[in-house]
Structures are given as C-alpha cells and as structure tokens.
Write an enzyme that holds these catalytic residues in place. Sequence first.
Site, mmCIF file in Angstrom:
data_model
loop_
_atom_site.group_PDB
_atom_site.id
_atom_site.type_symbol
_atom_site.label_atom_id
_atom_site.label_comp_id
_atom_site.label_asym_id
_atom_site.label_seq_id
_atom_site.Cartn_x
_atom_site.Cartn_y
_atom_site.Cartn_z
ATOM 1 N N PRO A 2 0.833 -1.204 0.000
ATOM 2 C CA PRO A 2 0.000 0.000 0.000
ATOM 3 C C PRO A 2 0.868 1.255 0.000
ATOM 4 O O PRO A 2 1.755 1.402 0.838
ATOM 5 C CB PRO A 2 -0.834 -0.118 1.276
ATOM 6 C CG PRO A 2 -0.274 -1.238 2.063
ATOM 7 C CD PRO A 2 0.665 -2.007 1.204
ATOM 8 N N GLU A 3 0.650 2.132 -0.969
ATOM 9 C CA GLU A 3 1.344 3.418 -1.024
ATOM 10 C C GLU A 3 0.361 4.494 -0.547
ATOM 11 O O GLU A 3 -0.718 4.176 -0.062
ATOM 12 C CB GLU A 3 1.839 3.691 -2.447
ATOM 13 C CG GLU A 3 2.809 2.615 -2.951
ATOM 14 C CD GLU A 3 3.313 2.876 -4.367
ATOM 15 O OE1 GLU A 3 3.423 4.045 -4.751
ATOM 16 O OE2 GLU A 3 3.587 1.901 -5.082
ATOM 17 N N LYS A 61 3.209 6.855 4.243
ATOM 18 C CA LYS A 61 2.484 5.587 4.352
ATOM 19 C C LYS A 61 2.150 5.233 5.812
ATOM 20 O O LYS A 61 1.671 4.140 6.087
ATOM 21 C CB LYS A 61 3.322 4.468 3.727
ATOM 22 C CG LYS A 61 3.691 4.749 2.265
ATOM 23 C CD LYS A 61 4.650 3.683 1.733
ATOM 24 C CE LYS A 61 5.341 4.153 0.475
ATOM 25 N NZ LYS A 61 6.383 3.222 0.028
ATOM 26 N N ARG A 114 2.080 -11.215 5.047
ATOM 27 C CA ARG A 114 3.545 -11.360 5.068
ATOM 28 C C ARG A 114 4.183 -10.951 6.397
ATOM 29 O O ARG A 114 5.410 -11.075 6.553
ATOM 30 C CB ARG A 114 4.181 -10.560 3.930
ATOM 31 C CG ARG A 114 3.617 -10.884 2.574
ATOM 32 C CD ARG A 114 4.517 -11.592 1.591
ATOM 33 N NE ARG A 114 5.940 -11.410 1.704
ATOM 34 C CZ ARG A 114 6.686 -10.846 0.766
ATOM 35 N NH1 ARG A 114 6.133 -10.338 -0.306
ATOM 36 N NH2 ARG A 114 7.989 -10.786 0.904
ATOM 37 N N ARG A 262 13.938 -2.547 -8.266
ATOM 38 C CA ARG A 262 12.479 -2.472 -8.412
ATOM 39 C C ARG A 262 12.094 -2.454 -9.892
ATOM 40 O O ARG A 262 12.713 -1.753 -10.700
ATOM 41 C CB ARG A 262 11.937 -1.191 -7.746
ATOM 42 C CG ARG A 262 12.414 -0.971 -6.316
ATOM 43 C CD ARG A 262 11.904 -2.009 -5.352
ATOM 44 N NE ARG A 262 10.458 -2.026 -5.253
ATOM 45 C CZ ARG A 262 9.748 -1.223 -4.478
ATOM 46 N NH1 ARG A 262 10.357 -0.322 -3.736
ATOM 47 N NH2 ARG A 262 8.429 -1.320 -4.442
#
Length: 273
Positions: A2-3, A61, A114, A262
């Site tokens: 989630p950004e 975030k 996770r 990335r």
Amino acid sequence: MPELPEVETIIRDLKPSVIGQEIKSLKIFDGSNRLFLKNNLSFFHKYLIGQTIRDINRHGKYIIFCLSSLSNFVVHLRMTGSFTILHTNAPVVPYEKLRINFCTNLSMSLIDIRKFATIDISNDANFLVSKLGPDAISRGFNAKFLQSKFIKRNSSVKSALLDQKIAAGVGNIYADEACWAANINPLSRASLLNLDQIELLCKSIKLVLRESISNRGTTINNYKDVLGNSGYHQTRVAVYGRLDKPCFKCKTKISKIKVVGRATYFCPKCQKN
Ligand SMILES: [Zn+2]
C-alpha cells in the site's frame, strides 16, 4: 505494497467506524511478535486501553491514530497489511495479527499475510517529520523542496523518488506513473533535472496520487480496502505493469527495466531524458 493512495483510502474507510471509539481490550494472534518492534503487548496495553480515538491522520504511508491522551498509535502496513472492522465476537480472520476491541460491539482488526506490518506509540506529534520528507500531497512537497533534495542526488530520479525522506508516500507504482506523466526517464540523474522538469514532476506526482485516491487505490497483488474490496486505479495506470502495451501518448511499446532492484516501467520514446 500500500502506497499513499491506498493508505489514504483505508483511513477514510476507517474513520466513520473508529473515531470516537474507546479501546476496551487488545488481542494478538500467532506470529504477531514482529508487529511490536522493540516493545511488547503490555507496553501497548498501557498506552491504548481506555483511550478514545480522536482522529486518524497520515504522513506518507504511516497511519496515525490520535488518542485522547494525546499520544499517537502509529501503524505502518508495509507489504501486505490491511485493516477491517468486525463484530467483537467474530471468529478469527485468516492472517489476523491484532484485534482492537472497542467498548461498543465493534473491533478493528489488523490483517497481514507477510507479517511486515509494525505498530508503535509516539508521544511526539511531529516525530515523523524528522524521519520523513513532507507528505507527497501536502503543500510542503513542492518544486522548491524537491529541487533542494534533487540537487544533491547523484542517483536516478526513480531512486530519489522512492526515498521516503524526499517523497513520503510515493512508492514504486506512482513513481513510474509520475515520471511518465512528466516525460522524465526514471534513470535520469536527479541532480541534472532542470527547474521546469522538477516543477512538472512535482505536479505529476500530486496528480497521479490524487487520481488514485479518487479511484480507491491500485490493487496489483494484495491490497484490499477496509471492506475487503480491491481498488480500481490499476485499470487506469499509464505504464505500471503495461510491458509491451502501447504508450497512451505515442503508441510505442512500454519497456520494463530494474532500478534499485524495483521493476520500473517507462515509454522509451516519451521519456528519453
Ligand atoms: Zn510514449
């Protein structure tokens, strides 16, 4: 992960159910120890039980629950964290890590596949300011600020944008989307961008973040809102995940490279430098 837009969507969803609620008890589930950082459950009991949640804010975030004691309960969802609202007697949800029971019959549950999400307490309302750059949709995040940071960076624009001390809340997806919108190659050296490019990049960052918020975020893998629904900005992205698809500006096939480890998507024609 989630950004900023996904975290903002979660906060907006939580507010009606959570603001004004008094915390009655906490329950943790197996595999939750990493949540606590250096603290333990009794530490959180001490700061949370009996507190009313006055407001929920965000910086980058980070989710900041403002408590009646004026302390802040700070949550970072990291890779796969999410929140949901449950009835207090609801059975354990898969991957549930923490349940905060309110004095009503509602609970707020932190779910994390996770297990990288973290929780913390801060008594200093400004503690994130020293740790992070300005929030990427705030007034403090402007071309002047971005230029002051970029001028010292020999790394790529993409790498600089992922630095939370520069653009708090921007992550992999929106860094690529903003570079495309501003016609800037993600591999360009940050210190070599001129002021016009920086101004356009800054505007583009805010624009892509705001558009995504209005679309309730982007779901590539796991992101779900408080009701368990996906966002729908993934259907509106310009480059992210669109390898070999035609650029919306010039029809050239979108390329994919790795930058600082990335996946990075860009148009080789529109984003030459
Ligand atoms: Zn193009």
